[in-house]
Scaffold this active site. Structure first.
Site, mmCIF file in Angstrom:
data_model
loop_
_atom_site.group_PDB
_atom_site.id
_atom_site.type_symbol
_atom_site.label_atom_id
_atom_site.label_comp_id
_atom_site.label_asym_id
_atom_site.label_seq_id
_atom_site.Cartn_x
_atom_site.Cartn_y
_atom_site.Cartn_z
ATOM 1 N N SER A 125 37.687 36.321 39.476
ATOM 2 C CA SER A 125 38.508 35.102 39.462
ATOM 3 C C SER A 125 39.089 34.818 40.844
ATOM 4 O O SER A 125 39.301 35.723 41.647
ATOM 5 C CB SER A 125 39.658 35.239 38.474
ATOM 6 O OG SER A 125 39.192 35.438 37.160
HETATM 7 N N1 SAH Z 1 39.185 39.654 35.180
HETATM 8 C C1 SAH Z 1 37.916 39.565 35.882
HETATM 9 C C2 SAH Z 1 37.321 38.163 35.741
HETATM 10 C C3 SAH Z 1 35.917 38.255 35.300
HETATM 11 S S1 SAH Z 1 35.166 36.768 34.720
HETATM 12 C C4 SAH Z 1 38.052 39.993 37.339
HETATM 13 O O1 SAH Z 1 39.173 40.216 37.787
HETATM 14 O O2 SAH Z 1 37.031 40.139 38.025
HETATM 15 C C5 SAH Z 1 35.331 36.949 32.978
HETATM 16 C C6 SAH Z 1 34.704 38.176 32.347
HETATM 17 O O3 SAH Z 1 34.893 38.068 30.944
HETATM 18 C C7 SAH Z 1 33.191 38.316 32.567
HETATM 19 O O4 SAH Z 1 32.916 39.563 33.143
HETATM 20 C C8 SAH Z 1 32.619 38.196 31.151
HETATM 21 O O5 SAH Z 1 31.478 39.012 30.939
HETATM 22 C C9 SAH Z 1 33.792 38.658 30.304
HETATM 23 N N2 SAH Z 1 33.761 38.225 28.909
HETATM 24 C C10 SAH Z 1 33.379 37.026 28.393
HETATM 25 N N3 SAH Z 1 33.515 37.033 27.044
HETATM 26 C C11 SAH Z 1 34.008 38.260 26.700
HETATM 27 C C12 SAH Z 1 34.341 38.881 25.460
HETATM 28 N N4 SAH Z 1 34.196 38.270 24.287
HETATM 29 N N5 SAH Z 1 34.809 40.153 25.493
HETATM 30 C C13 SAH Z 1 34.961 40.818 26.667
HETATM 31 N N6 SAH Z 1 34.629 40.286 27.863
HETATM 32 C C14 SAH Z 1 34.171 39.025 27.892
#
Ligand code: SAH
Length: 213
Positions: free
Chosen positions: A64
């Site tokens: 993010s």
């Molecule tokens: N907090 C992360 C942001 C990653 S983007 C960081 O600091 O890098 C969002 C993430 O949510 C992705 O890796 C995606 O695979 C995950 N995601 C999407 N749906 C999800 C679900 N139902 N359960 C767990 N993770 C999920």
């Protein structure tokens, strides 16, 4: 795994930029100043690490934007010792920021490869959240209730199970809406169990999807 004066200088500038954009929680700013974001990206992209931008981390996901990490962390009003559930470990950066702020973090990721690489990286650089590979829509009933819940993927519908795993007087932040435009919601659980939803502007996240891959 180097964190040089150059990186530290770039982080200080990023923190100034976030302040100018309206982030005021000093604990959030201190954590962003501390966590080496460049180590959460492939080494060839180091030049991008301290720009206020989202960036690809593989499996079609992104780390993010720093402003978004700061904004969600600020809305949570993290207190030291808070038990926090994060949905979407991704690179692990947001989890590291929350650990740096003194939270006890439980983080779930549905992509095995991303979950594994965050599990490898974070302890190496001193951050020890508890990692779970699974579907965030289910939450973590065994570890519930949580003081705070943060969803870092855009959800088309409210994950009701997460609300039931939130403590009374707990806070949850979640981007809700269609794939191309989500609204950040702050959800408050009142003493009588009722829910308040407060809107906090428009954001863009990768989608929250069901199941694990
Ligand atoms: N907090 C992360 C942001 C990653 S983007 C960081 O600091 O890098 C969002 C993430 O949510 C992705 O890796 C995606 O695979 C995950 N995601 C999407 N749906 C999800 C679900 N139902 N359960 C767990 N993770 C999920």
């Amino acid at each position: 795994m180097e964190d040089t004066y150059l990186h530290k200088g770039l982080r200080r500038k990023l923190v100034e930029e976030l302040k100018n954009k309206g982030i005021s929680d000093l604990r959030v700013l201190a954590a962003i100043n501390k966590v080496p974001r460049h180590l959460f990206m492939e080494s060839s992209f180091v030049n991008h690490a301290y720009k206020d931008k989202a960036f690809p981390i593989g499996s079609k996901q992104t780390i993010s934007q720093p402003y978004t990490v700061a904004y969600q962390s600020e809305l949570l009003q993290i207190e030291s010792g808070d038990k926090v559930l994060e949905i979407g470990t991704g690179s692990g950066y947001q989890a590291a920021v929350l650990v740096e702020m003194g939270a006890k973090v439980f983080t779930i990721e549905r992509h095995k490869t991303l979950s594994m690489s965050a599990q490898m990286l974070l302890p190496k650089i001193g951050y020890r959240p508890q990692f779970f590979y699974g579907d965030g829509f289910e939450g973590l009933p065994t570890y519930a209730p949580f003081d705070k819940i943060i969803v870092t993927a855009g959800a088309a519908e409210m994950p009701e199970k997460l609300i039931s795993q939130l403590k009374t007087r707990g806070r949850m932040v979640i981007p809700l809406g269609p794939v191309d435009d989500q609204t950040m919601f702050l959800i408050l659980k009142n003493e009588d169990g009722s829910i308040e939803k407060i809107e906090h502007g428009s954001f863009l996240f990768v989608p929250m999807l069901k199941g694990k891959v």
